[in-house]
Scaffold this motif. Structure first.
Motif, PDB file in Angstrom:
ATOM      1  N   VAL A 109      -3.607  29.618   6.699  1.00  0.00           N
ATOM      2  CA  VAL A 109      -5.025  29.668   7.044  1.00  0.00           C
ATOM      3  C   VAL A 109      -5.769  28.416   6.610  1.00  0.00           C
ATOM      4  O   VAL A 109      -6.796  28.048   7.185  1.00  0.00           O
ATOM      5  N   GLY A 110      -5.245  27.706   5.615  1.00  0.00           N
ATOM      6  CA  GLY A 110      -5.890  26.486   5.154  1.00  0.00           C
ATOM      7  C   GLY A 110      -5.448  25.242   5.909  1.00  0.00           C
ATOM      8  O   GLY A 110      -5.906  24.139   5.606  1.00  0.00           O
ATOM      9  N   GLY A 111      -4.536  25.408   6.866  1.00  0.00           N
ATOM     10  CA  GLY A 111      -4.059  24.277   7.651  1.00  0.00           C
ATOM     11  C   GLY A 111      -2.875  23.550   7.062  1.00  0.00           C
ATOM     12  O   GLY A 111      -2.477  22.492   7.561  1.00  0.00           O
ATOM     13  N   SER A 112      -2.275  24.099   6.008  1.00  0.00           N
ATOM     14  CA  SER A 112      -1.093  23.485   5.398  1.00  0.00           C
ATOM     15  C   SER A 112       0.180  24.011   6.054  1.00  0.00           C
ATOM     16  O   SER A 112       0.247  25.193   6.437  1.00  0.00           O
ATOM     17  N   ALA A 113       1.184  23.136   6.178  1.00  0.00           N
ATOM     18  CA  ALA A 113       2.472  23.565   6.727  1.00  0.00           C
ATOM     19  C   ALA A 113       3.119  24.577   5.801  1.00  0.00           C
ATOM     20  O   ALA A 113       3.081  24.425   4.572  1.00  0.00           O
ATOM     21  N   LEU A 114       3.702  25.627   6.385  1.00  0.00           N
ATOM     22  CA  LEU A 114       4.355  26.655   5.577  1.00  0.00           C
ATOM     23  C   LEU A 114       5.622  26.108   4.934  1.00  0.00           C
ATOM     24  O   LEU A 114       6.315  25.268   5.516  1.00  0.00           O
ATOM     25  N   PRO A 115       5.964  26.574   3.743  1.00  0.00           N
ATOM     26  CA  PRO A 115       7.243  26.195   3.138  1.00  0.00           C
ATOM     27  C   PRO A 115       8.395  26.837   3.901  1.00  0.00           C
ATOM     28  O   PRO A 115       8.200  27.726   4.731  1.00  0.00           O
ATOM     29  N   TYR A 116       9.619  26.383   3.611  1.00  0.00           N
ATOM     30  CA  TYR A 116      10.808  26.968   4.223  1.00  0.00           C
ATOM     31  C   TYR A 116      10.905  28.459   3.910  1.00  0.00           C
ATOM     32  O   TYR A 116      10.462  28.931   2.869  1.00  0.00           O
ATOM     33  N   GLY A 117      11.551  29.200   4.832  1.00  0.00           N
ATOM     34  CA  GLY A 117      11.962  30.568   4.537  1.00  0.00           C
ATOM     35  C   GLY A 117      11.208  31.634   5.287  1.00  0.00           C
ATOM     36  O   GLY A 117      10.088  31.431   5.757  1.00  0.00           O
ATOM     37  N   GLY A 118      11.842  32.813   5.359  1.00  0.00           N
ATOM     38  CA  GLY A 118      11.255  33.936   6.082  1.00  0.00           C
ATOM     39  C   GLY A 118      10.060  34.551   5.400  1.00  0.00           C
ATOM     40  O   GLY A 118       9.150  35.049   6.065  1.00  0.00           O
ATOM     41  N   ALA A 119      10.007  34.525   4.075  1.00  0.00           N
ATOM     42  CA  ALA A 119       8.907  35.163   3.357  1.00  0.00           C
ATOM     43  C   ALA A 119       7.571  34.493   3.661  1.00  0.00           C
ATOM     44  O   ALA A 119       6.532  35.156   3.753  1.00  0.00           O
ATOM     45  N   ALA A 120       7.572  33.167   3.836  1.00  0.00           N
ATOM     46  CA  ALA A 120       6.335  32.422   4.055  1.00  0.00           C
ATOM     47  C   ALA A 120       5.645  32.796   5.363  1.00  0.00           C
ATOM     48  O   ALA A 120       4.435  32.584   5.515  1.00  0.00           O
ATOM     49  N   LEU A 121       6.399  33.381   6.298  1.00  0.00           N
ATOM     50  CA  LEU A 121       5.817  33.716   7.600  1.00  0.00           C
ATOM     51  C   LEU A 121       4.732  34.783   7.494  1.00  0.00           C
ATOM     52  O   LEU A 121       3.901  34.920   8.397  1.00  0.00           O
ATOM     53  N   ALA A 122       4.723  35.521   6.406  1.00  0.00           N
ATOM     54  CA  ALA A 122       3.649  36.506   6.195  1.00  0.00           C
ATOM     55  C   ALA A 122       2.294  35.815   6.117  1.00  0.00           C
ATOM     56  O   ALA A 122       1.252  36.431   6.388  1.00  0.00           O
ATOM     57  N   GLN A 123       2.289  34.513   5.752  1.00  0.00           N
ATOM     58  CA  GLN A 123       1.047  33.753   5.616  1.00  0.00           C
ATOM     59  C   GLN A 123       0.770  32.871   6.830  1.00  0.00           C
ATOM     60  O   GLN A 123      -0.144  32.042   6.795  1.00  0.00           O
ATOM     61  N   CYS A 124       1.546  33.037   7.894  1.00  0.00           N
ATOM     62  CA  CYS A 124       1.376  32.173   9.063  1.00  0.00           C
ATOM     63  C   CYS A 124       0.076  32.503   9.794  1.00  0.00           C
ATOM     64  O   CYS A 124      -0.157  33.664  10.172  1.00  0.00           O
TER      65      CYS A 124
END
Length: 373
Positions: free
Chosen positions: A154-169
């Motif tokens: 939501v802040g415009g930063s690229a998500l880190p690697y991994g499936g868990a981070a997709l919750a914040q996409c």
């Protein structure tokens, strides 16, 4: 007797070609007069490129890529004419990780994106991606990021690697660069992306996911599917429910979102390597894999070979590291008999330690039983 030997790879123990050669070596010791034809196979998982290169030739293009945890490794693209073939396990395979490194919350498919980019840049008009054996559960997010469609929070930063981070996409930024190349998925996994039969629930545990991890990852993939449908032009509606979307930790979903079409991996390979001609000339068929279990009957190599043998009323045998399919279920799939190296040597550990020697020993015994027939 004309014997067609057409196995899959044996997990991390033997490639399909090595397994076929081991069966042939053991068989010849017991029945030196038999004619043996080797047709190593793959359904899109580990060994896909090796099997196709053996049958079709072609040229390997080496590509520097990250492994599932972002460490440097090397993958390959196989060019054959206007076609390019990519094995997703090159970048995402479980074989890259030690058992205590398995964690689908943080493993990535980024390397697959780099392989696709290299295939397209090499001038391929069609790119066939074999799926299977992955250590990832990121829905193809890493692949898309490597191709230029970056998942952001939501802040415009690229998500880190991994499936868990997709919750914040929150959204995707950018458009994948594929130069109009046709994409084909080679996979026999028909699982959806999410739910009880989805990528996280069915395959997550073997990749290191706990029960809590499975719930977290499934919710993250559901969010990811929403973003794909909204932000990726041409993404088909209902992406999370499409057959094959859950293949390779959801890598199938990422490819389907790019417009790929899915083909049965074993059917595609069977056609490319001329397996039907081998079946037409055979008196007996031998197939196999590391673990012959219930998943083997769902369109994987052994089931595909058995179906082709049944069409010709040929006896089909399975030789495997271990067997957990009952005689009745095997017979229903067109398999005459099954044999396990673990039974021959006394344990699964002994079978793994013996490798090709154990398979040769088993094949020699099977030949004594069947060649006389």
């Amino acid at each position: 007797m004309r014997v067609l030997v057409a196995p899959d790879s044996f997990g991390g123990t033997m490639t399909a070609r090595q397994a076929a050669e081991a069966v042939a070596a053991g068989w010849r010791r017991a029945a030196p007069g038999d004619e043996i034809v080797l047709r190593p196979l793959s359904d899109g998982g580990p060994g896909f490129l090796d099997v196709l290169n053996t049958a079709l030739g072609g040229e390997y293009v080496k590509v520097a890529i990250p492994d599932p945890l972002g460490r440097d490794t090397t993958g390959s693209v196989l060019r054959v004419g206007d076609d390019a073939y990519v094995e997703s396990a090159d970048a995402t395979g479980l074989h890259h990780l030690a058992k205590d490194e398995r964690d689908p919350k943080r493993t990535t498919s980024y390397g697959v994106g780099l392989l696709l980019a290299a295939a397209v840049e090499s001038g391929a008009r069609r790119v066939v991606v074999g799926l299977g054996g992955s250590a990832t559960n990121d829905g193809g997010a890493g692949m898309l990021a490597a191709l230029g469609a970056v998942p952001l929070d939501v802040g415009g930063s690229a998500l880190p690697y991994g499936g868990a981070a997709l919750a914040q996409c929150d959204r995707l930024e950018g458009v994948p660069a594929l130069r109009g190349a046709e994409l084909v998925i080679a996979s026999d996994v028909d699982s959806p992306l999410t739910g009880l039969h989805g990528a996280s629930a069915v395959f997550g545990p073997q990749k290191g996911a706990s029960r809590e991890d499975v719930l977290l990852l499934d919710a993250a993939l559901a969010r990811w599917a929403e973003v794909l449908e909204r932000d990726l032009p041409g993404c088909p509606p209902g992406i999370a429910e499409l057959p094959g979307a859950g293949a390779a930790g959801g890598l199938g979903a990422g490819l389907l979102a790019l417009g790929a079409r899915r083909e049965s991996g074993i059917t595609l390979v069977r056609s490319l390597i001329g397996l039907d001609a081998g079946l037409d000339a055979a008196d007996l068929v031998v197939t196999g894999e590391g673990s012959f279990d219930f998943q083997s009957l769902r369109g994987k190599v052994a089931a595909g070979v058995a179906a082709g043998a049944a069409e010709r009323a040929l006896p089909c045998l399975v030789v495997a590291g271990q067997v957990s399919v009952g005689r009745r279920e095997a017979a229903a799939a067109g398999i005459e008999a099954t044999y396990a190296v673990a039974d021959e040597l006394g344990s699964v550990d002994a079978a793994i330690a013996a490798g090709a020697d154990g398979l040769e020993r088993l094949a020699e015994r099977v030949a004594r039983e069947w060649s006389r027939r």
